[in-house]
Design a protein around this motif. Structure first.
Motif, PDB file in Angstrom:
ATOM      1  N   THR A  65      49.807  42.440  41.099  1.00 20.09           N
ATOM      2  CA  THR A  65      49.842  42.974  39.740  1.00 20.09           C
ATOM      3  C   THR A  65      50.762  42.102  38.904  1.00 20.09           C
ATOM      4  O   THR A  65      51.963  41.984  39.197  1.00 20.09           O
ATOM      5  CB  THR A  65      50.339  44.426  39.717  1.00 20.09           C
ATOM      6  OG1 THR A  65      49.438  45.239  40.476  1.00 20.09           O
ATOM      7  CG2 THR A  65      50.385  44.953  38.291  1.00 20.09           C
ATOM      8  N   SER A  66      50.208  41.501  37.864  1.00 20.98           N
ATOM      9  CA  SER A  66      50.976  40.585  37.026  1.00 20.98           C
ATOM     10  C   SER A  66      51.861  41.371  36.062  1.00 20.98           C
ATOM     11  O   SER A  66      51.798  42.602  35.975  1.00 20.98           O
ATOM     12  CB  SER A  66      50.033  39.674  36.230  1.00 20.98           C
ATOM     13  OG  SER A  66      49.252  40.450  35.342  1.00 20.98           O
ATOM     14  N   SER A  67      52.698  40.660  35.306  1.00 22.97           N
ATOM     15  CA  SER A  67      53.618  41.306  34.376  1.00 22.97           C
ATOM     16  C   SER A  67      52.895  42.055  33.262  1.00 22.97           C
ATOM     17  O   SER A  67      53.455  42.983  32.671  1.00 22.97           O
ATOM     18  CB  SER A  67      54.555  40.260  33.760  1.00 22.97           C
ATOM     19  OG  SER A  67      53.810  39.235  33.103  1.00 22.97           O
ATOM     20  N   ASN A  68      51.634  41.675  32.971  1.00 20.28           N
ATOM     21  CA  ASN A  68      50.880  42.386  31.934  1.00 20.28           C
ATOM     22  C   ASN A  68      50.072  43.565  32.484  1.00 20.28           C
ATOM     23  O   ASN A  68      49.295  44.190  31.779  1.00 20.28           O
ATOM     24  CB  ASN A  68      49.949  41.429  31.170  1.00 20.28           C
ATOM     25  CG  ASN A  68      48.891  40.806  32.081  1.00 20.28           C
ATOM     26  OD1 ASN A  68      48.670  41.264  33.206  1.00 20.28           O
ATOM     27  ND2 ASN A  68      48.242  39.753  31.590  1.00 20.28           N
ATOM     28  N   GLY A  69      50.252  43.843  33.783  1.00 20.53           N
ATOM     29  CA  GLY A  69      49.610  45.013  34.377  1.00 20.53           C
ATOM     30  C   GLY A  69      48.256  44.758  34.998  1.00 20.53           C
ATOM     31  O   GLY A  69      47.659  45.685  35.580  1.00 20.53           O
ATOM     32  N   ALA A  70      47.731  43.537  34.926  1.00 17.86           N
ATOM     33  CA  ALA A  70      46.421  43.231  35.510  1.00 17.86           C
ATOM     34  C   ALA A  70      46.554  43.071  37.021  1.00 17.86           C
ATOM     35  O   ALA A  70      47.442  42.360  37.503  1.00 17.86           O
ATOM     36  CB  ALA A  70      45.863  41.953  34.884  1.00 17.86           C
ATOM     37  N   THR A  71      45.673  43.728  37.770  1.00 14.45           N
ATOM     38  CA  THR A  71      45.702  43.660  39.227  1.00 14.45           C
ATOM     39  C   THR A  71      44.505  42.879  39.739  1.00 14.45           C
ATOM     40  O   THR A  71      43.364  43.153  39.348  1.00 14.45           O
ATOM     41  CB  THR A  71      45.709  45.068  39.846  1.00 14.45           C
ATOM     42  OG1 THR A  71      46.870  45.771  39.386  1.00 14.45           O
ATOM     43  CG2 THR A  71      45.736  45.001  41.370  1.00 14.45           C
ATOM     44  N   THR A  72      44.758  41.908  40.602  1.00 12.61           N
ATOM     45  CA  THR A  72      43.693  41.078  41.165  1.00 12.61           C
ATOM     46  C   THR A  72      43.943  40.878  42.656  1.00 12.61           C
ATOM     47  O   THR A  72      45.054  41.055  43.146  1.00 12.61           O
ATOM     48  CB  THR A  72      43.641  39.685  40.490  1.00 12.61           C
ATOM     49  OG1 THR A  72      44.948  39.080  40.566  1.00 12.61           O
ATOM     50  CG2 THR A  72      43.206  39.795  39.045  1.00 12.61           C
ATOM     51  N   THR A  73      42.883  40.491  43.353  1.00 11.80           N
ATOM     52  CA  THR A  73      43.000  40.092  44.759  1.00 11.80           C
ATOM     53  C   THR A  73      42.745  38.597  44.823  1.00 11.80           C
ATOM     54  O   THR A  73      41.738  38.104  44.297  1.00 11.80           O
ATOM     55  CB  THR A  73      41.995  40.844  45.632  1.00 11.80           C
ATOM     56  OG1 THR A  73      42.291  42.244  45.577  1.00 11.80           O
ATOM     57  CG2 THR A  73      42.081  40.383  47.083  1.00 11.80           C
ATOM     58  N   ARG A  74      43.644  37.871  45.450  1.00 10.94           N
ATOM     59  CA  ARG A  74      43.574  36.416  45.441  1.00 10.94           C
ATOM     60  C   ARG A  74      43.835  35.854  46.833  1.00 10.94           C
ATOM     61  O   ARG A  74      44.599  36.425  47.610  1.00 10.94           O
ATOM     62  CB  ARG A  74      44.620  35.825  44.482  1.00 10.94           C
ATOM     63  CG  ARG A  74      44.580  36.379  43.065  1.00 10.94           C
ATOM     64  CD  ARG A  74      45.837  35.948  42.314  1.00 10.94           C
ATOM     65  NE  ARG A  74      45.881  36.478  40.966  1.00 10.94           N
ATOM     66  CZ  ARG A  74      45.979  35.731  39.867  1.00 10.94           C
ATOM     67  NH1 ARG A  74      46.031  34.407  39.983  1.00 10.94           N
ATOM     68  NH2 ARG A  74      46.026  36.274  38.677  1.00 10.94           N
ATOM     69  N   ASP A  75      43.230  34.708  47.115  1.00 14.16           N
ATOM     70  CA  ASP A  75      43.542  33.926  48.308  1.00 14.16           C
ATOM     71  C   ASP A  75      44.485  32.818  47.883  1.00 14.16           C
ATOM     72  O   ASP A  75      44.163  32.036  46.974  1.00 14.16           O
ATOM     73  CB  ASP A  75      42.278  33.333  48.927  1.00 14.16           C
ATOM     74  CG  ASP A  75      41.468  34.374  49.679  1.00 14.16           C
ATOM     75  OD1 ASP A  75      41.960  35.514  49.840  1.00 14.16           O
ATOM     76  OD2 ASP A  75      40.353  34.058  50.117  1.00 14.16           O
ATOM     77  N   VAL A  76      45.639  32.754  48.529  1.00 16.51           N
ATOM     78  CA  VAL A  76      46.684  31.817  48.117  1.00 16.51           C
ATOM     79  C   VAL A  76      47.094  30.943  49.296  1.00 16.51           C
ATOM     80  O   VAL A  76      47.285  31.435  50.418  1.00 16.51           O
ATOM     81  CB  VAL A  76      47.918  32.577  47.585  1.00 16.51           C
ATOM     82  CG1 VAL A  76      49.028  31.595  47.179  1.00 16.51           C
ATOM     83  CG2 VAL A  76      47.537  33.468  46.408  1.00 16.51           C
TER      84      VAL A  76
END
Length: 232
Positions: A156-167
């Motif tokens: 969850t980024s600072s702007n509230g958007a939640t994503t699933t990522r491969d890092v």
């Protein structure tokens, strides 16, 4: 002979004995202590990471794996407490649990007088730290970094958007009082900084990293430097 010196001498004697090993009785005679004391010393060496083997029965004894030895531990009480304080004050640092376990191994092979002084001094050092990310999440990120495997995170980024990522993990960085994972984000196809406390889930995949390097990150934050074992 101080206990720390005896532990070092004991490890060297075991190493020299090779595959034959030495009985507890022989070790006790060599150092002028009781068999019980020798067995306590052997337990301390093993807890400290020495690869000690034992062979029961007639002709048995104790030995040290070929090529292994234990360097002398000559920390002062203040040095031991400095290590404890550093780890206690940064429980969210990468590999903090392993550091705590390593410090315990060092404490286990200190001579009793130094250990007692360290314990007394440690009671005079207090820390109060903020809650850190979950142990499971930090363990997954640490494993992915050490094994250089892709980690799948829910973030969850600072702007509230939640994503699933491969890092693909490249660096752990501490900046502005927070730990970040810096790595190649396969979702954005770019290098990204992820605040560890914003990672909601982390799973280490079986995929190997693609070889992205520190040089792709750019300039580190002002004053940042790699951790190392050399004093400056």
């Amino acid at each position: 002979m101080k206990r720390a010196e005896r532990l070092h001498a004991l490890s060297e004697m075991l190493r020299r004995s090779g595959t034959r090993g030495s009985s507890a009785e022989r070790l006790a005679r060599e150092f002028g202590v009781s068999v019980r004391t020798v067995k306590r010393d052997l337990d301390a060496l093993e807890r400290g990471g020495a690869p000690i083997w034992s062979r029961p029965g007639p002709g048995g004894g104790y030995g040290l794996a070929v090529g292994a030895s234990l360097p002398p531990v000559n920390l002062s009480a203040a040095q031991a407490v400095a290590l404890m304080a550093a780890v206690s004050a940064a429980p969210d640092a990468p590999y903090a649990d392993l550091a705590a376990a390593g410090i315990q191994k060092v404490l286990d092979v200190l001579d009793p007088r130094t250990r007692a002084r360290a314990d007394e001094l440690a009671g005079r050092v207090w820390v109060n730290t903020a809650p850190s990310a979950s142990r499971a999440i930090r363990s997954a990120l640490e494993e992915a970094m050490a094994e250089q495997r892709v980690v799948r995170i829910r973030y969850t980024s600072s702007n509230g958007a939640t994503t699933t990522r491969d890092v693909e993990p490249v660096v752990f960085a501490s900046t502005n009082g927070q730990w970040c994972l810096v790595g190649w984000c396969r979702l954005r196809d770019a290098m990204r900084w992820f605040t560890v406390s914003r990672v909601e889930r982390a799973y280490v995949t079986k995929m190997a990293c693609g070889g992205h390097t520190i040089h792709e990150i750019g300039e580190p934050p002002e004053g940042a430097r790699p951790v190392h074992g050399r004093g400056e």
